[in-house]
Design a protein around this motif. Structure first.
Motif, PDB file in Angstrom:
ATOM      1  N   PHE A 423       0.798  -1.228   0.000  1.00 32.47           N
ATOM      2  CA  PHE A 423       0.000   0.000   0.000  1.00 32.47           C
ATOM      3  C   PHE A 423       0.837   1.288   0.000  1.00 32.47           C
ATOM      4  O   PHE A 423       0.268   2.363  -0.007  1.00 32.47           O
ATOM      5  CB  PHE A 423      -0.948   0.014   1.203  1.00 32.47           C
ATOM      6  N   PHE A 424       2.157   1.165   0.014  1.00 29.88           N
ATOM      7  CA  PHE A 424       2.984   2.378  -0.035  1.00 29.88           C
ATOM      8  C   PHE A 424       4.193   2.123  -0.915  1.00 29.88           C
ATOM      9  O   PHE A 424       4.921   1.149  -0.735  1.00 29.88           O
ATOM     10  CB  PHE A 424       3.447   2.793   1.357  1.00 29.88           C
ATOM     11  N   THR A 425       4.398   3.019  -1.878  1.00 39.65           N
ATOM     12  CA  THR A 425       5.545   2.930  -2.779  1.00 39.65           C
ATOM     13  C   THR A 425       6.183   4.303  -2.908  1.00 39.65           C
ATOM     14  O   THR A 425       5.487   5.296  -3.102  1.00 39.65           O
ATOM     15  CB  THR A 425       5.116   2.442  -4.182  1.00 39.65           C
ATOM     16  N   ARG A 426       7.493   4.328  -2.791  1.00 39.46           N
ATOM     17  CA  ARG A 426       8.237   5.570  -3.007  1.00 39.46           C
ATOM     18  C   ARG A 426       9.136   5.368  -4.221  1.00 39.46           C
ATOM     19  O   ARG A 426       9.983   4.477  -4.235  1.00 39.46           O
ATOM     20  CB  ARG A 426       9.054   5.921  -1.755  1.00 39.46           C
ATOM     21  N   ARG A 427       8.950   6.211  -5.243  1.00 35.30           N
ATOM     22  CA  ARG A 427       9.676   6.050  -6.501  1.00 35.30           C
ATOM     23  C   ARG A 427      10.449   7.331  -6.822  1.00 35.30           C
ATOM     24  O   ARG A 427       9.867   8.308  -7.289  1.00 35.30           O
ATOM     25  CB  ARG A 427       8.717   5.727  -7.651  1.00 35.30           C
ATOM     26  N   PRO A 428      11.750   7.329  -6.591  1.00 40.81           N
ATOM     27  CA  PRO A 428      12.551   8.520  -6.896  1.00 40.81           C
ATOM     28  C   PRO A 428      12.607   8.791  -8.399  1.00 40.81           C
ATOM     29  O   PRO A 428      12.474   7.881  -9.227  1.00 40.81           O
ATOM     30  CB  PRO A 428      13.943   8.159  -6.350  1.00 40.81           C
ATOM     31  N   LEU A 429      12.830  10.060  -8.746  1.00 43.12           N
ATOM     32  CA  LEU A 429      12.951  10.491 -10.139  1.00 43.12           C
ATOM     33  C   LEU A 429      14.340  11.050 -10.379  1.00 43.12           C
ATOM     34  O   LEU A 429      14.811  11.894  -9.610  1.00 43.12           O
ATOM     35  CB  LEU A 429      11.905  11.562 -10.459  1.00 43.12           C
ATOM     36  N   TYR A 581      23.303   6.353  -6.877  1.00 43.29           N
ATOM     37  CA  TYR A 581      23.385   4.961  -7.307  1.00 43.29           C
ATOM     38  C   TYR A 581      22.002   4.311  -7.250  1.00 43.29           C
ATOM     39  O   TYR A 581      21.258   4.481  -6.300  1.00 43.29           O
ATOM     40  CB  TYR A 581      24.374   4.194  -6.427  1.00 43.29           C
ATOM     41  N   GLN A 582      21.691   3.542  -8.312  1.00 42.67           N
ATOM     42  CA  GLN A 582      20.368   2.922  -8.416  1.00 42.67           C
ATOM     43  C   GLN A 582      19.288   3.973  -8.175  1.00 42.67           C
ATOM     44  O   GLN A 582      18.397   3.815  -7.331  1.00 42.67           O
ATOM     45  CB  GLN A 582      20.235   1.779  -7.416  1.00 42.67           C
ATOM     46  N   SER A 583      19.366   5.046  -8.950  1.00 42.77           N
ATOM     47  CA  SER A 583      18.538   6.224  -8.671  1.00 42.77           C
ATOM     48  C   SER A 583      17.046   5.946  -8.753  1.00 42.77           C
ATOM     49  O   SER A 583      16.256   6.657  -8.134  1.00 42.77           O
ATOM     50  CB  SER A 583      18.905   7.363  -9.634  1.00 42.77           C
ATOM     51  N   TYR A 584      16.630   4.922  -9.499  1.00 43.44           N
ATOM     52  CA  TYR A 584      15.203   4.642  -9.629  1.00 43.44           C
ATOM     53  C   TYR A 584      14.669   3.733  -8.523  1.00 43.44           C
ATOM     54  O   TYR A 584      13.472   3.463  -8.463  1.00 43.44           O
ATOM     55  CB  TYR A 584      14.907   4.002 -10.991  1.00 43.44           C
ATOM     56  N   GLN A 585      15.552   3.250  -7.644  1.00 41.72           N
ATOM     57  CA  GLN A 585      15.139   2.380  -6.551  1.00 41.72           C
ATOM     58  C   GLN A 585      14.914   3.205  -5.283  1.00 41.72           C
ATOM     59  O   GLN A 585      15.618   4.184  -5.033  1.00 41.72           O
ATOM     60  CB  GLN A 585      16.213   1.321  -6.286  1.00 41.72           C
ATOM     61  N   ASP A 586      13.947   2.779  -4.471  1.00 38.50           N
ATOM     62  CA  ASP A 586      13.674   3.553  -3.260  1.00 38.50           C
ATOM     63  C   ASP A 586      14.687   3.290  -2.152  1.00 38.50           C
ATOM     64  O   ASP A 586      14.892   4.123  -1.279  1.00 38.50           O
ATOM     65  CB  ASP A 586      12.255   3.304  -2.752  1.00 38.50           C
TER      66      ASP A 586
END
Length: 734
Positions: A423-429, A581-586
């Motif tokens: 129910f919670f996702t954080r997705r960096p840009l 590093y791994q910028s698209y991973q939370d």
């Protein structure tokens, strides 16, 4: 030497999650789930229920001395294509009668491991199972059952014949009774807080009060017991409408609830409807026959009236559905309004206290309250929350603060161990813009989840990435699907965004402005409004988000909880390095360790790497900076393609920031193949700069993107002339 055993010699403890994982021929330990005239339902695992048909028994069903909840042993005979499980009788009904026991864990590491014997065996049976009438058990002192009525004997033979021929039809479908239109008064809830809002997770079916029990009783219509009941009791009274939170005191009562269906799942036995009223959610079991969808016309989002009996299943409340009706028009509107009013009252924070005395935050207290209400309401509605933020130290601080506030609320609301990930996702840009690429990714995921899992459309929270016209296309795509959008931004917000955001938090639209406010500080204040219980955890975050000129109020509260300037600097640098590093991973667990669980060792270690990598790169860059003077303005220009490692830390934007802080030039321009970054203390309009450069070099394809970073893109073939034109345009604005 271990005794070598075969599947038939041992029993198995099934720890799987679907019928297809069972192995036919094996004996399994299970739990009696419910009874009907045609057999016994046995749970082998949560959500995995099989039918032990009476034709498989070595005795009459009426003489089987089992009760719901008893531990029993059965053999899996067959698993059908529709998921139904046919069970066989086991003459061995204690662990000691088997030669051993093993774990059957299809997805785990313990598959095949031995289980130590339990001398106690299964729970002793206690009495006649519910749903089997004493009259149908009576044999007038004989064991053969010859004294059963002719009607009952004929019915038994008919059902057994059907079972042997098709194995598909174990019960007759019960048609729902006519809808009751009268609406009695609501009974006020009297339970304590502990009984309110309990999330129900029962996966199986209790026979008492269920449609199959009704079917069994209908098959014997006319018996003396029913005739007596009809003469003495008359028609069943219409149940009272009650609230879900009051059900704790109503076990065994027939009740009526009204609310919205927020989930529907099919088990191997009944269909489970999750119904939410203005107080809480409850599971409601409805049965037609094993594995068959009850009330297929009722789905998620429908407003319903449900009558049934309150049961306690494994310590959790459940309603055994007798009648389920969809409400429409005014009746549905009235229920929906109750839900909206109750949700708003429960979700809206009573008070919002800023983390520190900060005029920019105080100016948007009402906006923060609105955003907190939207986030809290999403949790209460079991609506997924997606947080988007820039892959920078400031962005991570803001996103992680909201994450820290929301996860405990999700854990309180849902019993599932993985609920906080679901129910919670954080997705960096990577770029601080919510463009079509990011929006398409989010829309694709949410539509897939909606189609495959009936998941609600998410609430999307854009922190520092949705406030400019660069994000309008992405916001618009979410709007097409009516996904709610909360935009939280400390920097200047374009007025066009106001129309696209469901909720907007930005001091830049107030008279106060936000000259000294970071997005991390604003995000931390929002997080404290969402969940005041984590305020102490958030106190140091605003100070971490500032690279320089940290407001004194935030330095003070950080110092008060043990984070001096050295520790906040180390955290900032560590987060900035890990963000690259791994910028698209939370990197949820790593970021949590750094920001909330670290005593200084982890942050200190990572920050050392940050400083070494950055210092080495800056030293090389400074040695190759081209110093220019344009109209008496000193300008530092760096070709990052030639004098930096483009595909290693630091990113070009951070290199430009650091060069600007460490150089005395009034303007710093760092350019690469097809983009450049402008850094200056002067107040410039990067869109106007790009416009002027485009007029000077029309073939250069110059455009301002990522306005927050003062970033301009162009065609690589015109790079040198574009850089010159940009420098001239910037100096002209100073």
């Amino acid at each position: 030497m271990d005794w070598i055993t075969h599947d038939e010699d041992v029993w198995f403890d099934f720890r799987g999650s679907s019928p297809e994982q069972l192995t036919p021929g094996r004996f399994y330990k299970g739990t009696v789930d419910g009874f009907a005239d045609f057999g016994v339902f046995v749970d082998l695992a949560p959500g995995v229920t099989g039918l032990l048909h009476r034709s498989e028994l070595d005795r009459r069903l009426e003489s089987l001395d089992w009760e719901s909840g008893d531990t029993v042993f059965v053999q899996v005979k067959n698993v059908r294509s529709n998921g139904n499980i046919d069970l066989g009788w086991s003459i061995r009904q204690s662990e000691s009668e088997f030669r051993g026991a093993h774990v059957h864990d299809p997805d785990g590491d313990e598959d095949g491991e031995r289980i130590e014997a339990d001398d106690g065996g299964p729970e002793p049976v206690r009495k006649t199972p519910k749903g089997i009438s004493t009259e149908s058990r009576a044999t007038n002192g004989t064991e053969s059952g010859d004294e059963l009525s002719a009607d009952a004997t004929a019915e038994q033979k008919r059902v057994e014949a059907e079972h042997d021929e098709t194995r598909e039809s174990e019960a007759e479908t019960v048609e729902p009774a006519e809808t009751v239109s009268a609406e009695p008064d609501v009974v006020e809830a009297t339970t304590s807080d502990e009984s309110a809002g309990v999330e129900q997770s029962a996966e199986s079916h209790e026979a008492e009060g269920t449609p199959e029990r009704a079917a069994a009783e209908d098959a014997d219509e006319g018996t003396e017991a029913e005739e007596t009941a009809e003469r003495t009791e008359g028609p069943a009274a219409e149940p009272e409408r009650v609230t879900v939170e009051s059900l704790g005191d109503r076990t065994g009562d027939r009740v009526r609830i009204e609310g919205e269906v927020v989930g529907a799942r099919q088990t191997g036995g009944p269909t489970i409807f999750e119904v939410r009223d203005e107080t809480a959610v409850v599971d409601c079991a409805a049965f037609v026959e094993a594995g068959v969808r009850a009330y297929p016309e009722i789905g998620e989002g429908d407003v319903v009236r449900l009558d049934g009996e309150v049961e306690l299943r494994r310590g959790e409340l459940q309603i055994e559905t007798e009648e389920l009706t969809e409400l429409v028009d005014e009746a549905a509107d009235a229920v929906e309004q109750r839900l909206v009013d109750a949700l708003s009252a429960k979700a809206r924070p009573e008070t919002v206290e800023p983390l520190a005395d900060h005029d920019a935050v105080a100016a948007v207290t009402e906006q923060i309250t609105d955003a907190a209400e939207a986030i809290r309401a999403a949790v209460l509605q079991s609506r997924p929350i997606v947080v988007r933020h820039a892959a920078t130290a400031d962005g991570y601080v803001a996103g992680a603060a909201i994450e820290r506030a929301v996860l405990p609320l999700i854990r309180d609301e849902h019993s599932r161990a993985d609920a906080e990930y679901h129910f919670f996702t954080r997705r960096p840009l990577d770029d601080p813009v919510y463009g079509m690429d990011a929006a398409t990714n989010d829309v694709t995921r949410m539509l897939q989840d909606n189609e495959r899992h009936d998941e609600k459309l998410p609430l999307v929270v854009l922190v520092g990435v949705g406030g400019t016209t660069d994000s309008l296309d992405g916001l618009g795509l979410l709007g097409v699907y009516d996904a709610s959008r909360v935009v939280v931004d400390a920097d200047a917000v374009d007025t066009e965004v106001v129309e696209e955001a469901s909720v907007l938090v930005s001091p830049s639209l107030t008279d106060t402005g936000a000259a000294d406010l970071s997005t991390g500080a604003l995000g931390a204040n929002l997080a404290a409004a969402v969940n005041a219980d984590v305020t102490d955890d958030l106190s140091h975050l605003p100070a971490v988000s500032y690279w320089e000129d940290t407001p004194e109020a935030y330095r003070d509260i950080a110092g008060g909880v043990g984070y001096d300037e050295r520790r906040t600097r180390e955290l900032r640098e560590a987060i900035a390095l890990e963000a690259y590093y791994q910028s698209y991973q939370d990197k949820r667990e790593l970021i949590t360790d750094l920001l909330f669980e670290d005593g200084g060792g982890l942050a200190g270690h990572v920050s050392q790497q940050f400083r070494k990598k950055l210092d080495d790169e800056v030293a090389t860059a400074k040695a190759n900076v081209e110093a220019r003077t344009v109209d008496d303005v000193d300008v530092a220009v760096l070709d990052a393609d030639s004098y930096s490692h483009r595909f290693d830390f630091p990113p070009t934007s951070l290199l430009a920031d650091t060069l600007s802080r460490r150089d005395d030039s009034a303007v710093t321009v760092v350019y690469a193949t097809d983009e450049l970054f402008v850094r200056t203390d002067a107040d410039i309009d990067v869109r106007a700069v790009a416009g002027a450069a485009s007029e000077a070099v029309p073939e250069g394809g110059v455009t301002a993107v990522g306005v927050r970073q003062n970033r301009i893109e162009f065609l690589s073939g015109a790079r040198e002339t574009v850089v010159d034109a940009v420098v001239d345009a910037v100096v002209a604005q100073i």
